[in-house]
Design an enzyme around this catalytic site. Structure first.
Site, PDB file in Angstrom:
ATOM      1  N   GLU A 128       2.751   1.457   6.053  1.00 42.47           N
ATOM      2  CA  GLU A 128       1.803   2.592   5.849  1.00 42.47           C
ATOM      3  C   GLU A 128       1.421   3.058   7.324  1.00 42.47           C
ATOM      4  O   GLU A 128       0.952   2.428   8.248  1.00 42.47           O
ATOM      5  CB  GLU A 128       0.707   2.122   5.147  1.00 42.47           C
ATOM      6  CG  GLU A 128      -0.348   3.190   4.852  1.00 42.47           C
ATOM      7  CD  GLU A 128      -1.054   2.916   3.672  1.00 42.47           C
ATOM      8  OE1 GLU A 128      -2.120   3.785   3.220  1.00 42.47           O
ATOM      9  OE2 GLU A 128      -0.890   2.290   2.860  1.00 42.47           O
ATOM     10  N   ASP A 139       3.753  -5.471  -5.109  1.00 45.31           N
ATOM     11  CA  ASP A 139       2.688  -4.914  -4.273  1.00 45.31           C
ATOM     12  C   ASP A 139       1.723  -5.923  -3.584  1.00 45.31           C
ATOM     13  O   ASP A 139       0.658  -6.356  -4.184  1.00 45.31           O
ATOM     14  CB  ASP A 139       1.724  -4.038  -5.387  1.00 45.31           C
ATOM     15  CG  ASP A 139       0.580  -3.099  -4.721  1.00 45.31           C
ATOM     16  OD1 ASP A 139       0.872  -3.051  -3.524  1.00 45.31           O
ATOM     17  OD2 ASP A 139      -0.073  -2.472  -5.562  1.00 45.31           O
ATOM     18  N   PHE A 179      -0.778   6.701  -9.009  1.00 45.03           N
ATOM     19  CA  PHE A 179      -1.827   5.302  -8.845  1.00 45.03           C
ATOM     20  C   PHE A 179      -2.254   5.302 -10.280  1.00 45.03           C
ATOM     21  O   PHE A 179      -3.531   6.014 -10.681  1.00 45.03           O
ATOM     22  CB  PHE A 179      -2.915   5.635  -7.875  1.00 45.03           C
ATOM     23  CG  PHE A 179      -2.645   5.036  -6.536  1.00 45.03           C
ATOM     24  CD1 PHE A 179      -1.489   4.935  -6.147  1.00 45.03           C
ATOM     25  CD2 PHE A 179      -3.362   4.408  -5.755  1.00 45.03           C
ATOM     26  CE1 PHE A 179      -1.010   4.580  -4.822  1.00 45.03           C
ATOM     27  CE2 PHE A 179      -3.137   3.751  -4.487  1.00 45.03           C
ATOM     28  CZ  PHE A 179      -2.010   3.901  -4.081  1.00 45.03           C
ATOM     29  N   THR A 229       1.784   8.233  -0.881  1.00 42.41           N
ATOM     30  CA  THR A 229       0.942   7.259  -1.695  1.00 42.41           C
ATOM     31  C   THR A 229      -0.280   8.088  -2.034  1.00 42.41           C
ATOM     32  O   THR A 229      -0.640   9.382  -1.648  1.00 42.41           O
ATOM     33  CB  THR A 229       0.598   6.087  -0.928  1.00 42.41           C
ATOM     34  OG1 THR A 229      -0.103   5.191  -1.894  1.00 42.41           O
ATOM     35  CG2 THR A 229      -0.046   6.416   0.028  1.00 42.41           C
ATOM     36  N   LYS A 249       4.842   5.019   4.450  1.00 43.51           N
ATOM     37  CA  LYS A 249       3.918   5.396   3.449  1.00 43.51           C
ATOM     38  C   LYS A 249       2.937   6.407   3.997  1.00 43.51           C
ATOM     39  O   LYS A 249       2.160   6.076   5.166  1.00 43.51           O
ATOM     40  CB  LYS A 249       3.277   3.997   2.985  1.00 43.51           C
ATOM     41  CG  LYS A 249       3.094   3.848   1.547  1.00 43.51           C
ATOM     42  CD  LYS A 249       2.541   2.460   1.306  1.00 43.51           C
ATOM     43  CE  LYS A 249       1.791   2.287  -0.020  1.00 43.51           C
ATOM     44  NZ  LYS A 249       1.379   1.146  -0.305  1.00 43.51           N
TER      45      LYS A 249
END
Length: 331
Positions: free
Chosen positions: A99, A17, A181, A159, A135
């Site tokens: 993203e 990440d 998350f 996400t 994403k």
């Protein structure tokens, strides 16, 4: 004895990440994921200044001389995310997640258009679509965009996922991957209750475990990638999850720790569980989302946070652009 990281790799794909290429080279994860905050942090590092400058110069050229620094910076963000993605793909054997602008999270059509634009840049660079995940935030509109994109052969990573209603909608939309998350869920419960949670009692761990078991029980192809960890205890509780995306600091801690790491999540066990199957249409999604305070709060906060990070990055790029722009010659 093997380190926790070595053992984890035995039954979970480990993802970095980070936008920091040096960290990715050090830990050699299978895949890597980035977001505007991570790209902004990397863009400020001297080591990556040349990548940033090259992207800005190209964006200036593409936008034309009449475009403002702000417009050029906005154009540059997508290219910068792809530029980092291409660098990362030179290191990892698997995939990178790039993203879509979080400010488009409630606009299905604009999300699809930007996703196609990002994929076109990877296509132009000769990178297979199997190595890229787009994403997108797990709003109803984002999930519907992903459903259409998957049919076009554009794989998606949904996400900012906090609730089971989001996860089921994603699986029914046949998206490639979801990123629940963990740490952000824990943050919300700690703040809401004033209590601390460890191990299997961690609400973030419980959320991912529930999603994983639901998917495996009903044979969904969508895979689960736990994200946003606060400590290695959360990671240990999710050993066996399809993928886990872990920040460099926690990867280092796992790599430096020895001990037994038993598998906690297992599809064979999930299949035997008594789990009720739900159907999620828009009305059900909206109802469940409104009733789940944590998911409602964290999705809103996450979109706002990523949007703010994007605005900060655009300001950073506009400032850098003014520094590298050649002064106009006077006659």
């Amino acid at each position: 004895m093997a380190t926790l990281l070595e053992q984890l790799r035995g039954y979970t794909k480990v993802v970095a990440d980070s936008g920091d290429i040096n960290s990715i080279e050090k830990f050699k994860p299978q895949d890597s994921t980035t977001n505007p905050s991570l790209i902004a942090a990397a863009a400020e590092m001297p080591a990556y200044q040349s990548i940033v400058d090259d992207v800005l110069k190209q964006a200036r050229k593409d936008a034309g001389s009449s475009a403002s620094d702000k417009d050029v910076a906005t154009l540059a963000f997508k290219s910068l995310a792809v530029a980092f993605g291409k660098k990362i793909l030179n290191i990892v054997p698997g995939r990178v997640s790039t993203e879509v602008d979080a400010r488009l999270s409630y606009d299905t059509e604009k999300t699809k258009a930007q996703a196609r634009d990002i994929i076109a840049q990877y296509d132009k660079a000769g990178i297979s679509r199997d190595r890229v995940l787009i994403k997108i935030a797990s709003t109803w509109e984002g999930i519907k965009a992903a459903e259409a994109l998957e049919l076009e052969g554009i794989h998606c990573n949904l996400t900012l996922l906090f609730g089971l209603h989001q996860a089921i909608a994603c699986a029914e939309a046949k998206v490639t991957l979801v990123s629940p998350f963990v740490g952000r869920i824990l943050d919300w419960y700690k703040k809401d209750t004033g209590k601390d949670y460890v191990g299997a009692d961690d609400p973030g761990v419980q959320s991912v475990t529930t999603i994983y078991n639901y998917y495996k029980k009903f044979g969904y192809k969508t895979v689960v990638m736990g994200a946003s960890f606060r400590n290695i205890g959360e990671i240990k509780e999710l050993a066996g999850c399809d993928l886990l995306t872990i920040a460099p600091k926690l990867l280092a801690e796992l790599d430096a720790t020895e001990g037994d790491l038993p598998r906690k999540l297992d599809p064979a066990a999930s299949e035997k569980m008594d789990i009720k199957k739900l159907t999620i249409d828009k009305a059900t999604f909206d109802k469940m989302h409104a009733e789940d305070r944590m998911a409602h709060d964290k999705l809103k906060e996450g979109i706002e946070g990523f949007s703010k990070a994007l605005e900060d990055l655009e300001k950073l790029l506009a400032k850098r652009l003014s520094e590298i722009s050649e002064p106009a010659t006077t006659h």
